[in-house]
Design a protein around this motif. Structure first.
Motif, PDB file in Angstrom:
ATOM      1  N   TRP A 264      -8.574   3.379   4.725  1.00  0.00           N
ATOM      2  CA  TRP A 264      -7.818   2.672   3.677  1.00  0.00           C
ATOM      3  C   TRP A 264      -6.310   2.820   3.877  1.00  0.00           C
ATOM      4  N   GLN A 265      -5.908   3.260   5.062  1.00  0.00           N
ATOM      5  CA  GLN A 265      -4.483   3.441   5.387  1.00  0.00           C
ATOM      6  C   GLN A 265      -3.817   4.414   4.420  1.00  0.00           C
TER       7      GLN A 265
ATOM      8  N   HIS B 135      -0.212   4.224   0.314  1.00  0.00           N
ATOM      9  CA  HIS B 135      -0.848   5.219   1.186  1.00  0.00           C
ATOM     10  C   HIS B 135      -1.244   6.492   0.432  1.00  0.00           C
TER      11      HIS B 135
ATOM     12  N   ASN C 175       0.857  -1.195   0.000  1.00  0.00           N
ATOM     13  CA  ASN C 175       0.000   0.000   0.000  1.00  0.00           C
ATOM     14  C   ASN C 175       0.887   1.236   0.000  1.00  0.00           C
TER      15      ASN C 175
ATOM     16  N   ALA D 290      -8.014   7.140   6.938  1.00  0.00           N
ATOM     17  CA  ALA D 290      -7.537   6.087   7.838  1.00  0.00           C
ATOM     18  C   ALA D 290      -8.175   4.748   7.515  1.00  0.00           C
TER      19      ALA D 290
ATOM     20  N   GLN E 110      -2.571   8.500   3.520  1.00  0.00           N
ATOM     21  CA  GLN E 110      -2.172   9.785   4.078  1.00  0.00           C
ATOM     22  C   GLN E 110      -3.053  10.848   3.413  1.00  0.00           C
TER      23      GLN E 110
END
Length: 283
Positions: free
Chosen positions: A144-145, A78, A76, A142, A147
């Motif tokens: 989907w993890q 991010h 991921n 948050a 930033q």
């Protein structure tokens, strides 16, 4: 009864081809009434035209985001990318310039959000939709993890126009706030415009006056071809970004036409994904 080997292979190939990409979840942008929309909410309508294997949606009154996440085993990154399909602000080429793009982005580690924005001929509503979409992705990052500050936008043809609009009109309040998500910025961290259209509607095919490019405009990646009837859009946008000292990367190929997505058999379609992958890693 035993099937011949060749028949088994055909069945397996057809089965694989029939597997269409699916979203992990769906987000309705507007929990109550849709700003400026008079028609009742209902699912988008698929048009009878399926030429070139393109699924076309129209009559969008309940804009949604379809969420695509990296598969297990893919790192991921991010980073979230809101994908805006094209279709002349009349329809949405939802598989060619939405679902297929999302699957490719997921294979690289990005989380993709395919936007069904309002059509037909609802350019003001479409801008409201993409602004709201970026804010919702940031609010729920948050989940989907992601930033939140690494939320970008990507568009094709009219979707490229919409991506350029949100990248330059992010400071305009186009609808009354709905909830806490609307306290967040809708300015994309970056923008990707693949064969964009309608960016050269100023005098003498100059930059469309609506687009306010300045030093705060996010970095952009642009790809187009000389034989695309809308090819000038990428050129004038790249020039405006350069003049404003905004980081911009433009790739302008000789041939490819318009509306090719990333399907094989077209040199332009086979070229831009690799170029964009490298650019995204830098940004």
């Amino acid at each position: 009864m035993k099937h011949p080997l060749w028949l088994f292979c055909i069945i397996m190939n057809l089965s694989a081809f029939a597997q269409t990409p699916t979203a992990s979840s769906t987000i309705h942008l507007w929990p109550g009434s849709v700003p400026g929309e008079t028609a009742p909410k209902h699912p988008a309508v698929q048009t009878p035209d399926s030429s070139r294997g393109v699924t076309r949606l129209s009559d969008v009154t309940d804009p949604i985001l379809s969420v695509y996440t990296p598969k297990a085993g893919v790192a991921n990154l991010h980073t979230g990318i809101v994908v805006c399909p094209g279709g002349g602000y009349n329809i949405l080429a939802i598989n060619l310039e939405g679902e297929e793009i999302a699957q490719w982005l997921c294979s690289l580690g990005y989380t993709a959000f395919v936007l069904q924005y309002r059509v037909p001929k609802k350019e003001a509503g479409a801008l409201q939709d993409v602004q709201r979409a970026i804010r919702l992705v940031r609010q729920r990052a948050a989940q989907w993890q992601l930033q939140p500050e690494r939320t970008g936008v990507m568009g094709f043809s009219a979707g490229g126009s919409l991506s350029a609009r949100v990248s330059t009109l992010y400071d305009q309040n186009t609808y009354p706030p709905v909830d806490d998500a609307d306290k967040l910025s809708c300015k994309p961290a970056f923008a990707v415009l693949i064969y964009p259209a309608y960016l050269d509607q100023g005098p003498s095919r100059s930059l469309t006056p609506e687009l306010k490019v300045n030093a705060q405009t996010p970095p952009m990646f642009l790809f187009a071809t000389a034989d695309d009837p809308y090819g000038n859009s990428a050129l004038v946008m790249a020039g405006a970004l350069r003049d404003a000292k905004v980081p911009v990367e433009l790739h302008f190929y000789a041939q490819g036409g318009h509306g090719y997505g990333l399907r094989s058999g077209n040199a332009a379609a086979e070229a831009w994904p690799g170029l964009l992958e490298k650019w995204l890693k830098k940004h």
